[in-house]
Design an enzyme around this catalytic site. Sequence first.
Site, PDB file in Angstrom:
ATOM      1  N   TYR A   1      -7.787  -0.811   0.537  1.00  0.00           N
ATOM      2  CA  TYR A   1      -7.573  -2.009  -0.270  1.00  0.00           C
ATOM      3  C   TYR A   1      -8.446  -2.160  -1.512  1.00  0.00           C
ATOM      4  O   TYR A   1      -8.142  -2.992  -2.367  1.00  0.00           O
ATOM      5  CB  TYR A   1      -7.686  -3.258   0.617  1.00  0.00           C
ATOM      6  CG  TYR A   1      -6.534  -3.335   1.597  1.00  0.00           C
ATOM      7  CD1 TYR A   1      -5.291  -3.774   1.171  1.00  0.00           C
ATOM      8  CD2 TYR A   1      -6.669  -2.927   2.911  1.00  0.00           C
ATOM      9  CE1 TYR A   1      -4.214  -3.823   2.043  1.00  0.00           C
ATOM     10  CE2 TYR A   1      -5.603  -2.971   3.796  1.00  0.00           C
ATOM     11  CZ  TYR A   1      -4.379  -3.413   3.351  1.00  0.00           C
ATOM     12  OH  TYR A   1      -3.319  -3.450   4.214  1.00  0.00           O
TER      13      TYR A   1
ATOM     14  N   PHE B   1      -5.951 -12.007  12.267  1.00  0.00           N
ATOM     15  CA  PHE B   1      -4.599 -12.320  11.779  1.00  0.00           C
ATOM     16  C   PHE B   1      -3.969 -11.082  11.195  1.00  0.00           C
ATOM     17  O   PHE B   1      -4.648 -10.068  11.031  1.00  0.00           O
ATOM     18  CB  PHE B   1      -4.617 -13.462  10.746  1.00  0.00           C
ATOM     19  CG  PHE B   1      -5.434 -13.184   9.517  1.00  0.00           C
ATOM     20  CD1 PHE B   1      -4.880 -12.566   8.392  1.00  0.00           C
ATOM     21  CD2 PHE B   1      -6.784 -13.522   9.464  1.00  0.00           C
ATOM     22  CE1 PHE B   1      -5.635 -12.309   7.253  1.00  0.00           C
ATOM     23  CE2 PHE B   1      -7.547 -13.268   8.324  1.00  0.00           C
ATOM     24  CZ  PHE B   1      -6.982 -12.666   7.228  1.00  0.00           C
TER      25      PHE B   1
HETATM   26  C1  ACO Z   1      -3.715  -6.223   6.319  1.00  0.00           C
HETATM   27  C2  ACO Z   1      -3.032  -5.124   7.127  1.00  0.00           C
HETATM   28  O1  ACO Z   1      -1.969  -5.311   7.596  1.00  0.00           O
HETATM   29  S1  ACO Z   1      -3.864  -3.654   7.374  1.00  0.00           S
HETATM   30  C3  ACO Z   1      -2.610  -2.513   7.940  1.00  0.00           C
HETATM   31  C4  ACO Z   1      -2.275  -1.451   6.921  1.00  0.00           C
HETATM   32  N1  ACO Z   1      -1.241  -0.604   7.486  1.00  0.00           N
HETATM   33  C5  ACO Z   1      -1.476   0.564   8.126  1.00  0.00           C
HETATM   34  O2  ACO Z   1      -2.608   1.027   8.244  1.00  0.00           O
HETATM   35  C6  ACO Z   1      -0.275   1.241   8.738  1.00  0.00           C
HETATM   36  C7  ACO Z   1      -0.243   2.744   8.481  1.00  0.00           C
HETATM   37  N2  ACO Z   1      -0.288   3.078   7.070  1.00  0.00           N
HETATM   38  C8  ACO Z   1       0.694   2.722   6.204  1.00  0.00           C
HETATM   39  O3  ACO Z   1       1.653   2.056   6.553  1.00  0.00           O
HETATM   40  C9  ACO Z   1       0.578   3.192   4.769  1.00  0.00           C
HETATM   41  O4  ACO Z   1      -0.010   4.463   4.757  1.00  0.00           O
HETATM   42  C10 ACO Z   1      -0.262   2.263   3.872  1.00  0.00           C
HETATM   43  C11 ACO Z   1       0.312   0.853   3.939  1.00  0.00           C
HETATM   44  C12 ACO Z   1      -1.731   2.212   4.304  1.00  0.00           C
HETATM   45  C13 ACO Z   1      -0.225   2.802   2.429  1.00  0.00           C
HETATM   46  O5  ACO Z   1       1.104   2.750   1.954  1.00  0.00           O
HETATM   47  P1  ACO Z   1       1.661   3.787   0.865  1.00  0.00           P
HETATM   48  O6  ACO Z   1       2.977   3.293   0.444  1.00  0.00           O
HETATM   49  O7  ACO Z   1       1.546   5.160   1.397  1.00  0.00           O
HETATM   50  O8  ACO Z   1       0.596   3.591  -0.296  1.00  0.00           O
HETATM   51  P2  ACO Z   1       0.848   4.016  -1.822  1.00  0.00           P
HETATM   52  O9  ACO Z   1       1.724   5.209  -1.880  1.00  0.00           O
HETATM   53  O10 ACO Z   1       1.279   2.824  -2.583  1.00  0.00           O
HETATM   54  O11 ACO Z   1      -0.633   4.441  -2.179  1.00  0.00           O
HETATM   55  C14 ACO Z   1      -1.408   3.879  -3.174  1.00  0.00           C
HETATM   56  C15 ACO Z   1      -2.707   4.624  -3.267  1.00  0.00           C
HETATM   57  O12 ACO Z   1      -3.474   4.389  -2.102  1.00  0.00           O
HETATM   58  C16 ACO Z   1      -3.830   5.619  -1.469  1.00  0.00           C
HETATM   59  N3  ACO Z   1      -3.758   5.375  -0.032  1.00  0.00           N
HETATM   60  C17 ACO Z   1      -2.740   4.814   0.637  1.00  0.00           C
HETATM   61  N4  ACO Z   1      -3.041   4.739   1.945  1.00  0.00           N
HETATM   62  C18 ACO Z   1      -4.268   5.251   2.087  1.00  0.00           C
HETATM   63  C19 ACO Z   1      -5.105   5.439   3.222  1.00  0.00           C
HETATM   64  N5  ACO Z   1      -4.702   5.085   4.455  1.00  0.00           N
HETATM   65  N6  ACO Z   1      -6.322   5.985   3.007  1.00  0.00           N
HETATM   66  C20 ACO Z   1      -6.693   6.354   1.759  1.00  0.00           C
HETATM   67  N7  ACO Z   1      -5.933   6.184   0.655  1.00  0.00           N
HETATM   68  C21 ACO Z   1      -4.727   5.636   0.824  1.00  0.00           C
HETATM   69  C22 ACO Z   1      -2.795   6.595  -1.937  1.00  0.00           C
HETATM   70  O13 ACO Z   1      -3.255   7.913  -1.847  1.00  0.00           O
HETATM   71  C23 ACO Z   1      -2.546   6.145  -3.343  1.00  0.00           C
HETATM   72  O14 ACO Z   1      -3.597   6.613  -4.166  1.00  0.00           O
HETATM   73  P3  ACO Z   1      -3.353   6.934  -5.725  1.00  0.00           P
HETATM   74  O15 ACO Z   1      -2.896   5.636  -6.342  1.00  0.00           O
HETATM   75  O16 ACO Z   1      -4.689   7.392  -6.194  1.00  0.00           O
HETATM   76  O17 ACO Z   1      -2.286   7.982  -5.738  1.00  0.00           O
END
Ligand code: ACO
Length: 402
Positions: free
Chosen positions: A123, A402
């Site tokens: 984040y 939450f």
């Molecule tokens: C408040 C909450 O609900 S917390 C719960 C968050 N959800 C999860 O952990 C569930 C499992 N993970 C996921 O669903 C997904 O991997 C998410 C939501 C974490 C990321 O979604 P994505 O669509 O893959 O992210 P997106 O492609 O927009 O990535 C944006 C940037 O963040 C980075 N990024 C995304 N996820 C991660 C991660 N887990 N760790 C490190 N970097 C990350 C990407 O590499 C990208 O970097 P860049 O802009 O330098 O290329």
Amino acid sequence: MTDFTVRHPEDHERRPTLDMVARALHHPPLTDRQWSAAQHLFGTERTFGAFERGEPIGMTASAAVELAVPGGRVPAAAVAWVGVRADRTRRGVVTELLTTQLHDCRDRGEPVAVLHASEATIYGRFGYGVSCQAKHLMVERTRVRADVPVTGSVRLLSGAEALTVPRELYAATVPYRPGMITRDESWWRWGHDRVLDRDGYLVAVHRDHHGADDGFATYRPVSLDTFEQPGAGTALEVLDLHAANPGALAGLWRFLLSIDLVTKIRVKSRPLDEPLELLLENPRAVGVLAVKDHLWLRLADLPQALASRGYQPAEPVVIEVRDPRLPENDGRYRISEDGAERTTADADLSLDADTLGMLYLGGWRASTLAAAGRVHTTDPKALARADVLFGGTAVPWCGTDF
Ligand SMILES: CC(=O)SCCNC(=O)CCNC(=O)[C@H](O)C(C)(C)COP(=O)(O)OP(=O)(O)OC[C@H]1O[C@@H](n2cnc3c(N)ncnc32)[C@H](O)[C@@H]1OP(=O)(O)O
């Protein structure tokens, strides 16, 4: 390349969208019972889905809460249920979802967004900072004797009381520290009633010596026995513990420590300044397993957010904020004990929006963040002033999952 659109789900798409995010978080799809509690958590208008050819591939949602900040409360979006389908990650889906959500937040008059992160690496890039940390504790109960005088009594609740009393105490009796949020009825149905029913949690309430209830703890026993280690005993897991005063806090802990057949007490995410070890004859019985990021905070409408909290008395500072994701927040702000306003004066300190999110509740000192290379200045006196201005009166803590 993924071709998707971000929009609110239609009514018939809400459950499949929640099921998709449950899967992304490695949970099974929702049962009918879970769905009936979950569907009230966020209205359709606060839920954003990413859809590819009509199929949900990503989601984020938020609930409207009030967030305690130094000197008051501010309307905030409590962001949750963020996830992207495993075969559609790293294509910008969550970037699009979270950016849309932040604009929505501003439009709703919620200058701040908060969340608990599944991973600490996600984040920061979206402008969220760790506004406060919390500690995970393990108490070796066999080595413990509570060393505090008893001033009240504790009783276990059952039936309707176990549902209603914590609601009343949290809303009206528990003092709010910066970081705490209001809990609405849909939160209680999901975060309390459901876990009592599903996981067998118990509710204990502390009553003071005048006969007024002033704190509660929700906990459950978990067997530690395994095939290899029969007779390992029972651990208590404490889910939710709020006390209106030190007597209630001591009384609740004394009660938990007095429960027979228990070898360990495990509790996650307690306030950094909760003095549990000082309540015990043997302080070493309390182990701090970890100190972790707790509440992440994002200033969505920066001028509004800065103007919504109080500041401690000190000479003013001018900060220059850079917010590449929401450039409308970029600029210089004069912070004084009378409040915060945009200015054209020269800046004393410069920082990014996520770092300002760390300062906002008073959980970090500007000088600590400068030492970590997050706040830039050539004037140590300005840092000292910022330390005082942004400081809070209590250590921030959220304490609501939450
Ligand atoms: C408040 C909450 O609900 S917390 C719960 C968050 N959800 C999860 O952990 C569930 C499992 N993970 C996921 O669903 C997904 O991997 C998410 C939501 C974490 C990321 O979604 P994505 O669509 O893959 O992210 P997106 O492609 O927009 O990535 C944006 C940037 O963040 C980075 N990024 C995304 N996820 C991660 C991660 N887990 N760790 C490190 N970097 C990350 C990407 O590499 C990208 O970097 P860049 O802009 O330098 O290329």
